[in-house]
Design a protein around this motif. Structure first.
Motif, PDB file in Angstrom:
ATOM      1  N   ARG A  31       0.833  -1.209   0.000  1.00  0.00           N
ATOM      2  CA  ARG A  31       0.000   0.000   0.000  1.00  0.00           C
ATOM      3  C   ARG A  31       0.866   1.257   0.000  1.00  0.00           C
ATOM      4  NH1 ARG A  31      -4.677  -1.533   4.399  1.00  0.00           N
ATOM      5  NH2 ARG A  31      -5.806  -2.972   3.054  1.00  0.00           N
ATOM      6  N   LYS A  33       3.825   1.543  -1.259  1.00  0.00           N
ATOM      7  CA  LYS A  33       4.443   1.680  -2.576  1.00  0.00           C
ATOM      8  C   LYS A  33       3.439   2.210  -3.593  1.00  0.00           C
ATOM      9  CE  LYS A  33       7.061  -0.874  -5.973  1.00  0.00           C
ATOM     10  NZ  LYS A  33       7.546  -2.172  -6.412  1.00  0.00           N
ATOM     11  N   ALA A  34       2.177   1.804  -3.457  1.00  0.00           N
ATOM     12  CA  ALA A  34       1.151   2.219  -4.412  1.00  0.00           C
ATOM     13  C   ALA A  34       0.782   3.689  -4.243  1.00  0.00           C
ATOM     14  CB  ALA A  34      -0.090   1.355  -4.252  1.00  0.00           C
ATOM     15  N   ARG A  35       0.889   4.204  -3.008  1.00  0.00           N
ATOM     16  CA  ARG A  35       0.571   5.619  -2.785  1.00  0.00           C
ATOM     17  C   ARG A  35       1.710   6.493  -3.280  1.00  0.00           C
ATOM     18  NH1 ARG A  35      -0.701   6.320   3.354  1.00  0.00           N
ATOM     19  NH2 ARG A  35       1.079   4.940   3.464  1.00  0.00           N
ATOM     20  N   THR A  36       1.377   7.705  -3.607  1.00  0.00           N
ATOM     21  CA  THR A  36       2.414   8.656  -3.987  1.00  0.00           C
ATOM     22  C   THR A  36       2.707   9.532  -2.769  1.00  0.00           C
ATOM     23  OG1 THR A  36       0.708  10.125  -4.834  1.00  0.00           O
ATOM     24  CG2 THR A  36       1.783   8.684  -6.413  1.00  0.00           C
ATOM     25  N   ILE A  37       3.687   9.102  -1.986  1.00  0.00           N
ATOM     26  CA  ILE A  37       4.076   9.853  -0.791  1.00  0.00           C
ATOM     27  C   ILE A  37       5.535  10.257  -0.942  1.00  0.00           C
ATOM     28  CG2 ILE A  37       2.376   8.781   0.716  1.00  0.00           C
ATOM     29  CD1 ILE A  37       4.478   6.859   1.699  1.00  0.00           C
ATOM     30  N   ASP A  38       5.910  11.248  -0.166  1.00  0.00           N
ATOM     31  CA  ASP A  38       7.294  11.715  -0.281  1.00  0.00           C
ATOM     32  C   ASP A  38       8.243  10.734   0.424  1.00  0.00           C
ATOM     33  OD1 ASP A  38       6.653  12.276   2.328  1.00  0.00           O
ATOM     34  OD2 ASP A  38       7.468  14.298   2.319  1.00  0.00           O
ATOM     35  N   ASP A  39       9.519  10.995   0.253  1.00  0.00           N
ATOM     36  CA  ASP A  39      10.547  10.071   0.707  1.00  0.00           C
ATOM     37  C   ASP A  39      10.546   9.898   2.225  1.00  0.00           C
ATOM     38  OD1 ASP A  39      12.689   8.336   0.099  1.00  0.00           O
ATOM     39  OD2 ASP A  39      14.115   9.887   0.731  1.00  0.00           O
ATOM     40  N   GLN A  41       8.034  10.240   4.391  1.00  0.00           N
ATOM     41  CA  GLN A  41       6.889   9.430   4.831  1.00  0.00           C
ATOM     42  C   GLN A  41       7.102   7.954   4.507  1.00  0.00           C
ATOM     43  OE1 GLN A  41       3.633  11.356   2.844  1.00  0.00           O
ATOM     44  NE2 GLN A  41       3.127  12.608   4.635  1.00  0.00           N
ATOM     45  N   MET A  42       7.678   7.682   3.362  1.00  0.00           N
ATOM     46  CA  MET A  42       7.971   6.292   2.993  1.00  0.00           C
ATOM     47  C   MET A  42       8.976   5.678   3.957  1.00  0.00           C
ATOM     48  SD  MET A  42       7.416   3.740   1.029  1.00  0.00           S
ATOM     49  CE  MET A  42       6.886   4.037  -0.624  1.00  0.00           C
TER      50      MET A  42
END
Length: 75
Positions: A31, A33-39, A41-42
């Motif tokens: 999930r 990886k599928a979201r577009t979050i910044d570095d 937050q990842m």
């Protein structure tokens, strides 16, 4: 039911708990990886996933050791 049967069932429960936690790690990482979050937050998400992953692997290993011990000593 002997103490060895309890060790086998307790080890089985611990292993299943560890496997459930591993499934949670897989779903959470997918999930994230599928979201577009910044570095940053990842990194936070993956830091938590790695911690849970290590604990889940340890729980599974200990559970399987308890099962093997219960089988070997119970006979």
């Amino acid at each position: 039911m002997t103490i060895w049967d309890g060790l086998i069932w307790g080890g089985t429960a611990l292993t299943v708990l560890g496997l459930a936690a591993l499934c949670w790690c897989i779903v959470t990482a997918a999930r994230a990886k599928a979201r577009t979050i910044d570095d940053e937050q990842m990194r936070q998400v993956m830091r938590r996933v790695v911690t849970v992953n290590m604990a889940a692997l340890a729980a599974s290993v200990f559970g399987l050791m308890f099962v093997i011990l219960g089988i070997m000593l119970g006979k």
